[in-house]
Design a protein around this motif. Sequence first.
Motif, PDB file in Angstrom:
ATOM      1  N   MET A   1       0.820  -1.210   0.000  1.00  0.00           N
ATOM      2  CA  MET A   1       0.000   0.000   0.000  1.00  0.00           C
ATOM      3  C   MET A   1       0.855   1.262   0.000  1.00  0.00           C
ATOM      4  N   GLY A   2       2.090   1.146   0.448  1.00  0.00           N
ATOM      5  CA  GLY A   2       2.991   2.290   0.460  1.00  0.00           C
ATOM      6  C   GLY A   2       4.415   1.838   0.212  1.00  0.00           C
ATOM      7  N   LEU A   3       5.372   2.780   0.252  1.00  0.00           N
ATOM      8  CA  LEU A   3       6.781   2.466   0.021  1.00  0.00           C
ATOM      9  C   LEU A   3       6.957   1.657  -1.258  1.00  0.00           C
ATOM     10  N   THR A   4       6.306   2.108  -2.303  1.00  0.00           N
ATOM     11  CA  THR A   4       6.193   1.295  -3.520  1.00  0.00           C
ATOM     12  C   THR A   4       7.501   1.156  -4.296  1.00  0.00           C
ATOM     13  N   ALA A   5       8.450   2.059  -4.105  1.00  0.00           N
ATOM     14  CA  ALA A   5       9.710   1.940  -4.837  1.00  0.00           C
ATOM     15  C   ALA A   5      10.602   0.841  -4.272  1.00  0.00           C
ATOM     16  N   SER A   6      10.360   0.468  -3.034  1.00  0.00           N
ATOM     17  CA  SER A   6      11.143  -0.586  -2.400  1.00  0.00           C
ATOM     18  C   SER A   6      10.512  -1.930  -2.736  1.00  0.00           C
ATOM     19  N   ASP A   7      11.244  -2.760  -3.475  1.00  0.00           N
ATOM     20  CA  ASP A   7      10.677  -4.046  -3.892  1.00  0.00           C
ATOM     21  C   ASP A   7      10.618  -5.023  -2.718  1.00  0.00           C
ATOM     22  N   THR A   8       9.487  -5.661  -2.602  1.00  0.00           N
ATOM     23  CA  THR A   8       9.248  -6.645  -1.547  1.00  0.00           C
ATOM     24  C   THR A   8       8.712  -7.903  -2.201  1.00  0.00           C
ATOM     25  N   ALA A   9       9.271  -9.053  -1.842  1.00  0.00           N
ATOM     26  CA  ALA A   9       8.937 -10.263  -2.587  1.00  0.00           C
ATOM     27  C   ALA A   9       8.945 -11.490  -1.694  1.00  0.00           C
ATOM     28  N   GLU A  10       8.484 -12.577  -2.267  1.00  0.00           N
ATOM     29  CA  GLU A  10       8.688 -13.898  -1.694  1.00  0.00           C
ATOM     30  C   GLU A  10      10.025 -14.428  -2.212  1.00  0.00           C
ATOM     31  N   LEU A  11      10.657 -15.288  -1.431  1.00  0.00           N
ATOM     32  CA  LEU A  11      11.871 -15.970  -1.874  1.00  0.00           C
ATOM     33  C   LEU A  11      11.658 -17.467  -1.738  1.00  0.00           C
ATOM     34  N   PHE A  12      12.114 -18.207  -2.754  1.00  0.00           N
ATOM     35  CA  PHE A  12      12.001 -19.661  -2.737  1.00  0.00           C
ATOM     36  C   PHE A  12      13.398 -20.269  -2.832  1.00  0.00           C
ATOM     37  N   PHE A  13      13.670 -21.236  -1.967  1.00  0.00           N
ATOM     38  CA  PHE A  13      14.954 -21.939  -1.974  1.00  0.00           C
ATOM     39  C   PHE A  13      14.686 -23.414  -2.247  1.00  0.00           C
ATOM     40  N   SER A  14      15.182 -23.894  -3.372  1.00  0.00           N
ATOM     41  CA  SER A  14      14.980 -25.292  -3.760  1.00  0.00           C
ATOM     42  C   SER A  14      16.341 -25.956  -3.975  1.00  0.00           C
ATOM     43  N   ASP A  15      16.739 -26.752  -3.000  1.00  0.00           N
ATOM     44  CA  ASP A  15      18.038 -27.436  -3.049  1.00  0.00           C
ATOM     45  C   ASP A  15      19.180 -26.466  -3.350  1.00  0.00           C
ATOM     46  N   VAL A  16      19.160 -25.355  -2.663  1.00  0.00           N
ATOM     47  CA  VAL A  16      20.210 -24.343  -2.824  1.00  0.00           C
ATOM     48  C   VAL A  16      21.447 -24.788  -2.052  1.00  0.00           C
ATOM     49  N   HIS A  17      22.571 -24.847  -2.753  1.00  0.00           N
ATOM     50  CA  HIS A  17      23.817 -25.204  -2.085  1.00  0.00           C
ATOM     51  C   HIS A  17      24.412 -23.968  -1.417  1.00  0.00           C
ATOM     52  N   VAL A  18      24.640 -24.095  -0.117  1.00  0.00           N
ATOM     53  CA  VAL A  18      25.238 -23.011   0.659  1.00  0.00           C
ATOM     54  C   VAL A  18      26.603 -23.492   1.151  1.00  0.00           C
ATOM     55  N   PRO A  19      27.688 -22.891   0.693  1.00  0.00           N
ATOM     56  CA  PRO A  19      29.017 -23.330   1.134  1.00  0.00           C
ATOM     57  C   PRO A  19      29.179 -23.214   2.648  1.00  0.00           C
ATOM     58  N   ALA A  20      30.044 -24.020   3.190  1.00  0.00           N
ATOM     59  CA  ALA A  20      30.291 -23.992   4.641  1.00  0.00           C
ATOM     60  C   ALA A  20      30.703 -22.601   5.097  1.00  0.00           C
ATOM     61  N   GLY A  21      31.412 -21.874   4.235  1.00  0.00           N
ATOM     62  CA  GLY A  21      31.883 -20.533   4.590  1.00  0.00           C
ATOM     63  C   GLY A  21      30.798 -19.484   4.639  1.00  0.00           C
ATOM     64  N   ASN A  22      29.563 -19.850   4.300  1.00  0.00           N
ATOM     65  CA  ASN A  22      28.461 -18.892   4.347  1.00  0.00           C
ATOM     66  C   ASN A  22      27.610 -19.035   5.599  1.00  0.00           C
ATOM     67  N   LEU A  23      27.991 -19.961   6.475  1.00  0.00           N
ATOM     68  CA  LEU A  23      27.355 -20.043   7.783  1.00  0.00           C
ATOM     69  C   LEU A  23      27.871 -18.900   8.638  1.00  0.00           C
ATOM     70  N   ILE A  24      26.956 -18.135   9.221  1.00  0.00           N
ATOM     71  CA  ILE A  24      27.345 -16.999  10.060  1.00  0.00           C
ATOM     72  C   ILE A  24      27.418 -17.470  11.510  1.00  0.00           C
ATOM     73  N   GLY A  25      28.604 -17.349  12.088  1.00  0.00           N
ATOM     74  CA  GLY A  25      28.761 -17.775  13.472  1.00  0.00           C
ATOM     75  C   GLY A  25      28.718 -19.289  13.591  1.00  0.00           C
ATOM     76  N   GLU A  26      28.229 -19.743  14.734  1.00  0.00           N
ATOM     77  CA  GLU A  26      28.187 -21.172  15.021  1.00  0.00           C
ATOM     78  C   GLU A  26      26.818 -21.748  14.685  1.00  0.00           C
ATOM     79  N   PRO A  27      26.774 -23.008  14.246  1.00  0.00           N
ATOM     80  CA  PRO A  27      25.472 -23.627  13.990  1.00  0.00           C
ATOM     81  C   PRO A  27      24.675 -23.750  15.282  1.00  0.00           C
ATOM     82  N   GLY A  28      23.359 -23.596  15.161  1.00  0.00           N
ATOM     83  CA  GLY A  28      22.483 -23.714  16.318  1.00  0.00           C
ATOM     84  C   GLY A  28      22.311 -22.439  17.108  1.00  0.00           C
ATOM     85  N   ARG A  29      22.986 -21.367  16.706  1.00  0.00           N
ATOM     86  CA  ARG A  29      22.870 -20.106  17.450  1.00  0.00           C
ATOM     87  C   ARG A  29      22.189 -19.010  16.638  1.00  0.00           C
ATOM     88  N   GLY A  30      21.504 -19.422  15.565  1.00  0.00           N
ATOM     89  CA  GLY A  30      20.885 -18.439  14.678  1.00  0.00           C
ATOM     90  C   GLY A  30      19.840 -17.577  15.338  1.00  0.00           C
TER      91      GLY A  30
END
Length: 389
Positions: A212-241
């Motif tokens: 209804m407002g802030l129309t220039a800022s794009d807002t969307a859904e995101l879908f992740f289907s079997d996306v490979h995430v390298p180990a180096g893209n984990l932020i911090g320690e696992p389980g502490r998200g």
Amino acid sequence: MFAGFYDEIHEEFREVVREFVTREVSPHSKTWDSEHMIERSLWSAAAENGLLGLAVDEEHGGMGLGDYRFRMIIDEELARANALSVALALHLHDDWVLPALLKFATAQQKQTWLPRFMDGSFVSSVAFTEPGAGSDLRSVRTKAVKDDDGGWTLNGQKTFIGNGISGDGALVLARTDGSEPRERGAETSFSLFLVEKADNPGYQPGRQLEKMGLTASDTAELFFSDVHVPAGNLIGEPGRGLEYAKAILPQGRLGVATSAAAVTAEVLRQTVDYVGQREAFGQSIREFQHTRFQLAELQVGLEATQRYVAAAVESFNAGSLDLVAASKAKLWASEQAKSSVDACLQLHGGYGYILDYPVAHAYLAVRLLTIFGGTSEILKETISADLTG
């Protein structure tokens, strides 16, 4: 803000921001609103003017401007230009994703990503919320399963993601212990990942959500289907998200509070000008007692908000702003913005309802502020829990 809040160096920075907004934002904002997308060139221009990643330290090529007053000036100048969509896009990048990297990323991760955050080559999103998980992050369904090579396979869906289409990646909260939402997993069930879109065909933005407002800022859904995430893209320690997500909430909520204060001040300024120029029954609207009294109330409310937000900023700068204090500041400032802008629109009469007038856009924009970053109801739960123990 009030006299004495900013120092000379802040006002010098304001001149840089104002010139940038005049040159790079104001001529294009109406086009961006109509196209529902901010041009990518804005990010490059912001980077060239040193307006991205203010808090990044000199070691990683930044200026180390941890003083949040510099960030507030950007809000104020964008509010002055009626470019609230741009303010939101920048907040997502600098107040939600960047703090997670500064607080929890490894030295190697910082060396890799921080320069890209500052040069505009990596525009980020915050991918926490889902169709069935808004403020209740323990209901997140998105899962990441560890691969034999040490990386992760990510599957799930996110929604209400700002910069979701235009962005290059997202800070994703996912379950990593194999639990299901119905199990209401412990805080150790979740981890944070910085997931990049490039060369990842399973990372797909969905439809752009019509707001209804802030129309220039794009807002969307995101879908992740079997996306490979390298180990180096984990932020911090696992389980502490979930712990990490909570840790960045104070700055995120402070950003909403400062935006609310900036918008309230600008809309009131515009309204004072309008009622002095608009005439009815042979006199300016400002001459009516009701108008004068309402303006007085709005000014007092604005100053109370500014003082409250200023105190929160000082606490942040001192490293002592906690989640409860940030929640209080956001609750007060966002609710005040909503009611104040509504009153200002009423003082504009019929013209306030016309989108040619900035107050109409502000009215639509501020309605998000009591929702984004934690609804007012969730903030009250946080505050009341602190009161009752």
